[in-house]
Scaffold this active site. Structure first.
Site, PDB file in Angstrom:
ATOM      1  N   VAL A 146       0.833  -1.198   0.000  1.00  8.80           N
ATOM      2  CA  VAL A 146       0.000   0.000   0.000  1.00  8.80           C
ATOM      3  C   VAL A 146       0.870   1.251   0.000  1.00  8.80           C
ATOM      4  O   VAL A 146       0.584   2.228  -0.713  1.00  8.80           O
ATOM      5  CB  VAL A 146      -0.949  -0.003   1.213  1.00  8.80           C
ATOM      6  CG1 VAL A 146      -1.647   1.347   1.363  1.00  8.80           C
ATOM      7  CG2 VAL A 146      -1.995  -1.114   1.064  1.00  8.80           C
ATOM      8  N   GLU A 147       1.945   1.236   0.772  1.00  6.34           N
ATOM      9  CA  GLU A 147       2.779   2.429   0.907  1.00  6.34           C
ATOM     10  C   GLU A 147       3.596   2.728  -0.344  1.00  6.34           C
ATOM     11  O   GLU A 147       3.583   3.855  -0.847  1.00  6.34           O
ATOM     12  CB  GLU A 147       3.727   2.265   2.114  1.00  6.34           C
ATOM     13  CG  GLU A 147       3.047   2.447   3.457  1.00  6.34           C
ATOM     14  CD  GLU A 147       2.620   3.886   3.717  1.00  6.34           C
ATOM     15  OE1 GLU A 147       3.188   4.804   3.081  1.00  6.34           O
ATOM     16  OE2 GLU A 147       1.721   4.099   4.537  1.00  6.34           O
ATOM     17  N   THR A 148       4.335   1.741  -0.830  1.00 10.03           N
ATOM     18  CA  THR A 148       5.306   2.033  -1.902  1.00 10.03           C
ATOM     19  C   THR A 148       5.356   0.985  -3.003  1.00 10.03           C
ATOM     20  O   THR A 148       6.292   0.977  -3.791  1.00 10.03           O
ATOM     21  CB  THR A 148       6.726   2.181  -1.312  1.00 10.03           C
ATOM     22  OG1 THR A 148       7.100   0.934  -0.680  1.00 10.03           O
ATOM     23  CG2 THR A 148       6.806   3.304  -0.306  1.00 10.03           C
TER      24      THR A 148
END
Length: 379
Positions: A150-152
């Site tokens: 989700v983040e990167t």
């Protein structure tokens, strides 16, 4: 054309600061590593005069405080700030009105075949490491995998801003959150000194978040881990350090292994309004939510704390959930119920595909273009 006296003084000032910085960095064990050369600003991007930025009274006050409290050399820090590129486009991002998309629009960006397939691939490539980290910290591996996706996108999109530029811009150019970003700038300078790394070598998001897990500098200091014991907490390229750091963050915020994250809820009447306004705070036990017309649609062990999570699952169609303790932990990572639910759903989808390879989405078929033969005759 000959230089004016003011321009000459400025050139001499730059030279003096550069020489002082080099001598201070070389001989002072508590000074920052030497700064990288000034990079050219992207085409069309405005940039303040860097020497004026370093000479600003508020910047100089910050430098004085860093020297007094943490032993930095003030002349070396002035040289460092003289190389900061002020980024007004970052301030434009912060000043845009924040609009929250409904969940049915938000969800497809994160729960899709690409992220599920790449998540399973990441798990396969790091299975032994994930097992070890999960067992040590008591955090299920699917959530460690999911939040990095989700983040990167597992390190594929960690941000291209120089962190020093991003934090200096917001710390001294965004008054509404200046205190927060000055704290993060302080933590970043301490981090760079501790890691022995050039401050201008760090890249991150427009807000200064770094590495595969997108830690802010204060989170790095509190939660980053040196999994392999090499003396560095590398959240950019060391998968062991990255996984252990995220797991430690979860554990420190109260993650309980084996605990459910959500349960569907039924809502009656309109007394639940204050619960929605309360957002992410665990103030009520499930039994206390009945007074607001909220009932769980499932069996819960005991009487845990819960938060009401309304999500628009389709245009005009609202579904309600109770977010439990582990759901709350994910909102400590990013204070958004949409983010927490997407992380949870992606984790479950990746786990299912990890356990049953038939569920792994196939690679998309390459786009092929048919060759159209020309029917025209040469004249």
């Amino acid at each position: 054309m000959p230089l004016s006296l003011q321009a000459l003084n400025r050139c001499l000032g730059h030279l003096l600061v550069g020489l002082l910085s080099l001598s201070c960095f070389a001989g002072d064990p508590v000074a920052l590593p030497s700064a990288a050369p000034l990079e050219e600003a992207p085409s069309g991007q405005a940039m303040d005069d860097t020497q004026d930025f370093a000479s600003r009274p508020d910047v100089q006050a910050f430098i004085t405080d860093m020297a007094r409290q943490y032993g930095f050399n003030s002349q070396a820090l002035t040289g460092l700030f003289a190389q900061v590129q002020f980024k007004p486009n970052i301030l434009n991002i912060f000043d845009r009105p924040s609009t929250s998309r409904p969940y049915y629009q938000f969800r497809p960006d994160f729960i899709n075949s690409t992220r599920i397939r790449l998540g399973v691939e990441f798990w396969r490539n790091n299975a032994a490491l994930l097992k070890s980290v999960s067992e040590k910290y008591g955090v299920e591996p699917e959530y460690l995998v999911s939040i990095l996706g989700v983040e990167t996108l597992w390190g594929r999109n960690t941000g291209s801003f120089r962190v020093m530029d991003a934090l200096a811009t917001t710390a001294f150019g965004y008054p509404r959150r200046a205190d927060f970003f000055r704290t993060e700038l302080r933590e970043f300078l301490l981090l760079a000194r501790e890691e022995g790394t050039d401050p201008f070598a760090f890249r991150g998001s427009y807000a200064g978040a770094m590495g595969m897990p997108q830690f802010m500098p204060s989170s790095f200091h509190k939660f980053a881990q040196d999994w392999d014991g090499d003396g560095h907490r590398d959240i950019h390229g060391n998968v062991g350090d990255i996984l252990a750091s995220v797991a430690n963050y979860f554990k420190a915020h109260g993650w309980v292994q084996g605990q459910a994250l959500t349960v569907p809820a039924q809502v009656e009447g309109d007394a639940y309004g204050p619960l929605v306004e309360d957002k992410f705070n665990l103030h009520y036990k499930v039994s206390e939510l009945a007074a607001y017309g909220v009932q769980p649609m499932g069996t819960l062990g005991g009487d845990p704390l819960a938060v009401l999570v309304p999500l628009e699952s389709a245009p005009g169609s609202m579904r309600y959930w109770l977010g439990l303790g582990n759901f709350y932990v994910i909102t400590r990572y990013n204070r958004s119920t949409l983010y927490a639910m997407a992380t949870h759903e992606l984790a479950q989808a990746i786990k299912a595909a990890w356990l049953d390879p038939s569920l792994v989405p196939p690679l998309p078929k390459p786009i092929t273009r048919k060759h159209v033969k020309s029917t025209s005759k040469a004249k």
